[in-house]
Design an enzyme around this catalytic site. Structure first.
Site, PDB file in Angstrom:
ATOM      1  N   HIS A 121       2.218   0.830  -8.628  1.00 45.40           N
ATOM      2  CA  HIS A 121       0.867   1.359  -8.406  1.00 45.40           C
ATOM      3  C   HIS A 121       0.239   1.694  -9.757  1.00 45.40           C
ATOM      4  CE1 HIS A 121      -2.576   2.953  -6.617  1.00 45.40           C
ATOM      5  NE2 HIS A 121      -2.074   3.875  -5.801  1.00 45.40           N
ATOM      6  N   GLY A 122      -0.602   0.802 -10.225  1.00 45.44           N
ATOM      7  CA  GLY A 122      -1.302   1.016 -11.484  1.00 45.44           C
ATOM      8  C   GLY A 122      -2.767   1.301 -11.281  1.00 45.44           C
ATOM      9  N   ALA A 123      -3.130   1.819 -10.101  1.00 40.30           N
ATOM     10  CA  ALA A 123      -4.536   1.977  -9.732  1.00 40.30           C
ATOM     11  C   ALA A 123      -4.833   3.400  -9.282  1.00 40.30           C
ATOM     12  CB  ALA A 123      -4.879   0.991  -8.605  1.00 40.30           C
TER      13      ALA A 123
ATOM     14  N   GLN B 245       5.497   0.285  -2.316  1.00 43.26           N
ATOM     15  CA  GLN B 245       4.644   0.615  -3.464  1.00 43.26           C
ATOM     16  C   GLN B 245       5.228   1.826  -4.192  1.00 43.26           C
ATOM     17  OE1 GLN B 245       0.888   2.840  -3.578  1.00 43.26           O
ATOM     18  NE2 GLN B 245      -0.086   0.912  -4.196  1.00 43.26           N
TER      19      GLN B 245
ATOM     20  N   TYR C 130      -3.632   7.290 -10.670  1.00 45.90           N
ATOM     21  CA  TYR C 130      -2.298   7.871 -10.756  1.00 45.90           C
ATOM     22  C   TYR C 130      -1.676   7.539 -12.115  1.00 45.90           C
ATOM     23  CZ  TYR C 130      -3.415   8.750  -5.948  1.00 45.90           C
ATOM     24  OH  TYR C 130      -4.058   9.186  -4.823  1.00 45.90           O
TER      25      TYR C 130
ATOM     26  N   PRO D  42      -1.592  -0.741   0.720  1.00 44.88           N
ATOM     27  CA  PRO D  42      -0.896   0.552   0.736  1.00 44.88           C
ATOM     28  C   PRO D  42      -1.850   1.693   1.058  1.00 44.88           C
ATOM     29  CG  PRO D  42      -1.220  -0.213  -1.515  1.00 44.88           C
ATOM     30  CD  PRO D  42      -1.655  -1.330  -0.628  1.00 44.88           C
TER      31      PRO D  42
ATOM     32  N   GLY E 259      -7.225  -2.437   4.228  1.00 41.48           N
ATOM     33  CA  GLY E 259      -6.779  -1.064   4.304  1.00 41.48           C
ATOM     34  C   GLY E 259      -7.184  -0.390   5.594  1.00 41.48           C
TER      35      GLY E 259
ATOM     36  N   ARG F 134      -0.516  -3.346  -8.894  1.00 41.49           N
ATOM     37  CA  ARG F 134      -1.876  -3.110  -8.395  1.00 41.49           C
ATOM     38  C   ARG F 134      -2.709  -2.421  -9.472  1.00 41.49           C
ATOM     39  NH1 ARG F 134      -4.346   0.368  -3.297  1.00 41.49           N
ATOM     40  NH2 ARG F 134      -5.363  -1.403  -2.291  1.00 41.49           N
TER      41      ARG F 134
END
Length: 356
Positions: free
Chosen positions: A175-177, A99, A180, A23, A313, A227
């Site tokens: 999105h756990g990275a 995501q 955020y 993402p 990426g 993530r």
């Protein structure tokens, strides 16, 4: 021995290969109400050589927006816009996950409508600046979420996941990275709560776990990935006892039967190895190759069993046919990062392919 170019069964979802497009925010949601357009559909369809495409961060609610011109999945017009994207990607034979990204305290009131302001687990101002419609501005102190608002935010993730399925996505990634909202709850410097959503490790992982449970209940666990980025200081994040924190998080997530865990690797390669051993389903790895982008050498991580899927990426920005280039050993276009965020087709859909 598995190779990157073989098909892969991700919990019943068939992937053409083991290469994922990671993402990446592109800030080009210029359709009505921050919805995608045909330009976005072209961009993702160009990159459908990936076995798995994970979209840019998509806000699950109005307050989840952190950057200019980022797309959402909380309105009918956004669902309709995303349908053009998923149809285009599926026509090219790939699988696409949305995501879900709530930016939390990383944002600015000028980006949000009305009198809304960024929110977070605690009213702690992050260091740094953010690009707004008026240019760079300092990040501000977020408003601390109430208990009811936390529960509503969890419900927003579930609702956005249902919208994603309606829009034709094969699944979603939480999105756990990267600093955020989900990671803000994990991080001791951003989460100073003393209620059940903060304090010790069990409290700080609770939000991530409840988001995963609610999202899995909404669309099925085989359609949900998450993530994480252990020890990543991006967006002014400071974690305490990183190994203990993430091993505890995985202990709660593992029984849910999620589609995959996506790890943005930090400096602790041994922790990555332990998380790989702890995780029962597909393990997606964005390996630590800083300062260089992830390149062909990282495909060996699939061959030696370090990962089931490797995500790329920066190279995917400039190389729409990246899997073909990886198979050929290059050459690789260099991304023009001055055109990475915002704008039109330039630096977005105009990168050449090997065939072109």
């Amino acid at each position: 021995m598995a190779t990157a170019f073989e098909p892969y069964d991700m919990g019943g979802i068939k992937l053409a290969n083991r290469i994922a497009m990671a993402p990446m925010t592109r800030s080009r949601a210029h359709g009505p109400g921050l919805s995608p357009t045909e330009l976005n559909a072209t961009y993702y369809a160009q990159r459908a050589g990936a076995g798995l495409i994970i979209t840019e961060g998509v806000q699950p609610s109005v307050t989840g927006q952190g950057y200019t011109f980022t797309p959402g999945l909380h309105s009918d017009e956004q669902v309709a816009g995303w349908r053009t994207v998923t149809d285009a990607v599926h026509a090219e034979g790939s699988v696409i996950f949305a995501q879900l990204m709530h930016a939390g305290r990383i944002g600015h009131p000028s980006i949000l409508p009305g009198d809304l302001t960024p929110v977070g687990p605690s009213a702690v101002k992050p260091a740094g600046q953010i690009f707004t419609h008026e240019g760079l501005q300092d990040l501000e102190t977020p408003r601390e979420l109430t208990e009811d608002e936390i529960l509503a935010t969890i419900a927003d993730f579930a609702a956005a996941a249902r919208n994603a399925v309606e829009a034709g996505f094969d699944g979603v990634e939480i999105h756990g990275a990267n600093g955020y909202l989900v990671q803000q709850f994990l991080a001791a410097n951003a989460n100073r709560r003393t209620d059940r959503w903060g304090g010790d490790v069990a409290g700080r992982i609770r939000f991530a776990v409840e988001v995963a449970k609610a999202t899995a209940a909404a669309i099925g666990p085989n359609r949900v990935g998450i993530r994480i980025s252990p020890a990543n200081p991006y967006n002014d994040i400071v974690e305490e006892n990183t190994a203990e924190l993430y091993e505890a998080l995985l202990a709660e997530l593992a029984p849910l039967g999620l589609a995959y865990l996506h790890v943005v690797e930090g400096p602790d390669a041994e922790l990555t190895r332990r998380l790989r051993e702890q995780w029962p389903t597909t393990f997606v790895l964005n390996p630590r190759t800083h300062p260089e982008p992830t390149g062909p050498e990282s495909l060996a991580l699939i061959e030696d069993g370090s990962a089931d899927i490797v995500s790329y990426g920066a190279l995917f920005l400039a190389n729409p046919d990246l899997p073909a280039r990886l198979a050929a050993g290059g050459p690789f276009n260099t991304p023009d990062m001055s055109k990475a965020f915002g704008g039109d087709h330039s630096g977005y859909t105009d990168y050449p392919t090997l065939a072109g």
